[in-house]
Design an enzyme around this catalytic site. Structure first.
Site, PDB file in Angstrom:
ATOM      1  N   HIS A   1       0.846  -1.164  -0.019  1.00 25.75           N
ATOM      2  CA  HIS A   1       0.206  -0.148  -0.165  1.00 25.75           C
ATOM      3  C   HIS A   1       0.833   1.346  -0.152  1.00 25.75           C
ATOM      4  O   HIS A   1       1.164   1.764   1.010  1.00 25.75           O
ATOM      5  CB  HIS A   1      -0.776   0.122   1.204  1.00 25.75           C
ATOM      6  CG  HIS A   1      -2.103  -0.960   1.242  1.00 25.75           C
ATOM      7  ND1 HIS A   1      -2.478  -1.461   2.396  1.00 25.75           N
ATOM      8  CD2 HIS A   1      -2.648  -1.556   0.242  1.00 25.75           C
ATOM      9  CE1 HIS A   1      -3.716  -2.086   2.041  1.00 25.75           C
ATOM     10  NE2 HIS A   1      -3.690  -2.283   0.774  1.00 25.75           N
TER      11      HIS A   1
ATOM     12  N   THR B   1       5.734   2.683   2.720  1.00 29.04           N
ATOM     13  CA  THR B   1       4.471   1.476   3.080  1.00 29.04           C
ATOM     14  C   THR B   1       4.997   0.851   4.560  1.00 29.04           C
ATOM     15  O   THR B   1       6.131   0.635   4.745  1.00 29.04           O
ATOM     16  CB  THR B   1       4.066   0.816   1.808  1.00 29.04           C
ATOM     17  OG1 THR B   1       2.989  -0.029   2.607  1.00 29.04           O
ATOM     18  CG2 THR B   1       5.183  -0.386   1.836  1.00 29.04           C
ATOM     19  N   ILE B   2       3.872   0.315   5.153  1.00 32.01           N
ATOM     20  CA  ILE B   2       4.266  -0.765   6.166  1.00 32.01           C
ATOM     21  C   ILE B   2       3.395  -1.934   5.783  1.00 32.01           C
ATOM     22  O   ILE B   2       3.479  -2.882   6.650  1.00 32.01           O
ATOM     23  CB  ILE B   2       3.956  -0.237   7.600  1.00 32.01           C
ATOM     24  CG1 ILE B   2       2.690   0.342   7.718  1.00 32.01           C
ATOM     25  CG2 ILE B   2       5.065   0.705   8.064  1.00 32.01           C
ATOM     26  CD1 ILE B   2       2.237   0.523   9.321  1.00 32.01           C
ATOM     27  N   HIS B   3       2.532  -1.624   4.862  1.00 32.86           N
ATOM     28  CA  HIS B   3       1.668  -2.932   4.256  1.00 32.86           C
ATOM     29  C   HIS B   3       2.255  -3.751   3.277  1.00 32.86           C
ATOM     30  O   HIS B   3       2.229  -3.272   2.112  1.00 32.86           O
ATOM     31  CB  HIS B   3       0.354  -2.634   4.156  1.00 32.86           C
ATOM     32  CG  HIS B   3      -0.259  -1.799   5.322  1.00 32.86           C
ATOM     33  ND1 HIS B   3      -1.601  -1.123   5.121  1.00 32.86           N
ATOM     34  CD2 HIS B   3      -0.173  -1.677   6.477  1.00 32.86           C
ATOM     35  CE1 HIS B   3      -1.837  -0.570   6.109  1.00 32.86           C
ATOM     36  NE2 HIS B   3      -1.104  -0.964   7.276  1.00 32.86           N
ATOM     37  N   LEU B   4       2.649  -4.957   3.692  1.00 36.48           N
ATOM     38  CA  LEU B   4       3.359  -5.830   2.437  1.00 36.48           C
ATOM     39  C   LEU B   4       2.484  -7.139   2.538  1.00 36.48           C
ATOM     40  O   LEU B   4       2.497  -7.735   3.468  1.00 36.48           O
ATOM     41  CB  LEU B   4       4.923  -5.773   2.548  1.00 36.48           C
ATOM     42  CG  LEU B   4       5.551  -4.412   2.670  1.00 36.48           C
ATOM     43  CD1 LEU B   4       6.316  -4.517   3.796  1.00 36.48           C
ATOM     44  CD2 LEU B   4       6.508  -4.577   1.230  1.00 36.48           C
TER      45      LEU B   4
END
Lengths: 466, 107
Positions: A250, A401-404
């Site tokens: 994200h 991002t921190i959403h992977l």
């Protein structure tokens, strides 16, 4: 040293923790391995946390145009120790899309049983009204003026009578429960290779003293996160060409907004409102706005002198669910995963739309000046200024991002996916994956709840099978 | 004076950040040490070049130049966006500002 276990779980993030707990609860002998150390839960979001709890101390990035900085947890509890604790169930429309895309069929009863269990254990709750920071409520008021959908997002937090909150991360919830059920947790253990012999899986790792050691197990759950799970599998020689393909994330763009009123204070923590008007493609919200992060955000545009007004400043993001994807590769001679990500034309359009809407909202909420996360001396005084700017020049933008997720996807066809619908490798049913890698695509919301629910459901399916 | 230390004093001067230098250097060293290996190799090579290139202009490497000269060089490279040195400066600035402001805020 005991070196043979029935089940070994590699990685103690949300997926690994809930899987370990569920397997230990069923009476199995489980060893949980974690590369990082064990630290007290906190939400300081400072440099000490970066060095202790983040993978590569937070210096990781995807290569491509533009570069995207990403952060992953590297400590007991993984991502749950460093994220903002905002909780969502995956929207039903997204779940249906996943089923079509990856030829899956999720048992809703089982899935929602997992969600409910997680919500109870993590104490999913709303922030007491008196604690909601002004930086958060101000965008809720802006949305009201624009007629946009905006809501407060619940978090995994518990509050004492004095209103002090504690994040209900894995170190506060599933990991102590796992240990109570007889599970063993071993920290500072860096697994670098998985091997097979006729009887068992062999786990090669560096111990705390950097010595090479081995563990043996019948069943293995890999939960090292969307980057390091495919990397470990590739380094170990697993053949599926779908391992490491289709990585999703994200990407977020940020504006630091200067208001006429005070919106920020020391240790403000995480604001809780999100704008859902443009979901599922675009989400808007408020970021960590501690003084040191504000300083860096302002320096991007050579405006660091505004830091003296830090109480009137807060940082906001727009985050897109991209159509584009990336890859995780292991390169010979290198010890770190090589990560790439590419946008599609639609993603660039959505990002520009998100930036425009974020700007519109912030000016409507009372912002006087916006400082974008762009590498050039610029600031915006009105929404008209933003509309005139060309955000399609991607290499100028500082994205993060921190959403992977989605780098080792589950799917109904062996010819197209690395994992079967129960979360084990098509090529080896003793090796399960239990982290964000298994997601079919972007969940369009913070992914931790979905990752945990799928990992839990898969662990329960595994228990019914063996 | 080592290269990291010369960057810390120059960037702190540029942004008027009067915080304990030793703590900032420790943080900076840790961040460089923890870069993913393929990025670290490129970074260390580029910073080595950056340091030495000033021998051609001033007969001294960057780290031996006066503080005011170092500040001027950083401002110039940022303004002209000279690749890849602008990226190196961006990395140093990010880390130094992050830790320096944090230390000042803790006081």
């Amino acid at each position: 040293m005991k070196n043979k276990y029935k089940i070994i779980v590699i990685g103690s993030g949300p997926g690994g923790s809930i899987s370990s707990f569920r397997l230990a609860q069923a009476g199995h002998e489980v060893l949980l391995l974690e590369e990082g150390g064990s630290y007290k839960v906190s939400d300081r979001y400072d440099t000490q946390e970066m060095t202790e709890k983040y993978k590569n101390s937070g210096t990781t990035m995807t290569l491509g145009r533009p570069l995207i900085n990403y952060a992953e947890g590297n400590c007991v509890g993984g991502g749950s120790e460093i994220n903002s604790g905002l909780y969502h169930r995956i929207p039903e429309e997204i779940l249906s899309k996943w089923e079509n895309k990856n030829n899956l069929s999720f048992d809703r009863e089982e899935l929602y049983k997992s969600f409910k269990d997680i919500e109870d254990n993590l104490n999913i709750s709303y922030m007491p009204d008196s604690l909601i920071p002004r930086a958060s409520s101000i965008i809720s008021e802006g949305c009201e003026k624009l007629g946009w959908a905006c809501s407060e997002i619940p978090r995994w937090y518990s509050y004492d009578d004095d209103g002090n909150g504690t994040k209900q991360s894995m170190t506060e919830t599933y990991i102590p429960k796992f240990i109570n059920f007889g599970g063993t947790l071993k920290t500072h253990t860096k697994v670098f290779k998985i091997e097979k012999n006729k009887k068992s899986n062999i786990i090669h790792f560096f111990d705390q003293d950097k010595k090479i050691q081995k563990y043996f197990c019948d069943y293995l759950f890999v939960a090292c996160g969307a980057i390091n799970t495919p990397f470990l599998l590739q380094k170990s020689g697993f053949k599926s060409r779908f391992i490491g393909k289709g990585l999703k994330l994200h990407p977020s763009f940020k504006f630091t907004a200067l208001f006429d009123e005070k919106v920020n204070f020391n240790k403000m923590g995480v604001p809780v409102h999100q704008v859902k008007e443009f979901s599922p493609e675009i989400s808007i919200g408020c970021s960590i706005s501690s003084k040191q992060y504000l300083a860096n955000a302002l320096n991007d545009t050579n405006n660091i002198e505004f830091l003296k007004e830090w109480e009137n400043l807060a940082t906001y993001y727009c985050m897109i669910s991209p159509e584009g994807s990336g890859n995780v590769r292991s390169l010979k001679y290198f010890k770190s995963p090589f990560v790439t990500f590419n946008f599609t034309k639609k993603d660039i359009t959505n990002l520009e739309r998100g930036i425009n809407n974020l700007g519109k909202l912030l000016f409507k909420s009372g912002a006087k000046t916006l400082f974008p996360s762009i590498q050039e001396p610029i600031s915006f005084k009105s929404h008209e200024d933003i509309k005139k700017y060309n955000f399609k020049k991607l290499n100028k933008l500082n994205l993060m991002t921190i959403h992977l997720f989605s780098s080792v996807q589950m799917g109904g066809a062996r010819s197209s996916f690395a994992l079967n619908p129960e979360g084990h490798l098509w090529e080896d049913d003793s090796i399960h994956i239990s982290d964000g890698s298994i997601l079919s695509d972007s969940p369009s919301v913070n992914p931790q709840g979905t990752i945990m629910a799928l990992a839990d459901m898969n662990a329960r399916k595994f228990l019914s099978r063996i | 004076m080592c290269l990291n230390s010369s960057f810390v004093s120059a960037i702190q001067t540029l942004h008027e950040l009067d915080s304990e230098k030793k703590e900032v250097i420790l943080f900076l060293n840790n961040q460089i040490e923890n870069l993913p290996d393929y990025i670290q190799i490129v970074f260390l090579f580029a910073t080595y070049l950056f340091d030495k290139i000033f021998i051609f202009f001033y007969f001294k490497p960057f780290q031996k130049l006066s503080l005011s000269k170092r500040v001027k060089i950083i401002v110039f490279i940022k303004k002209k966006k000279i690749f890849p040195f602008s990226l190196i400066i961006k990395f140093y600035e990010t880390m130094i500002i992050l830790r320096s402001v944090e230390i000042l805020n803790e006081k």
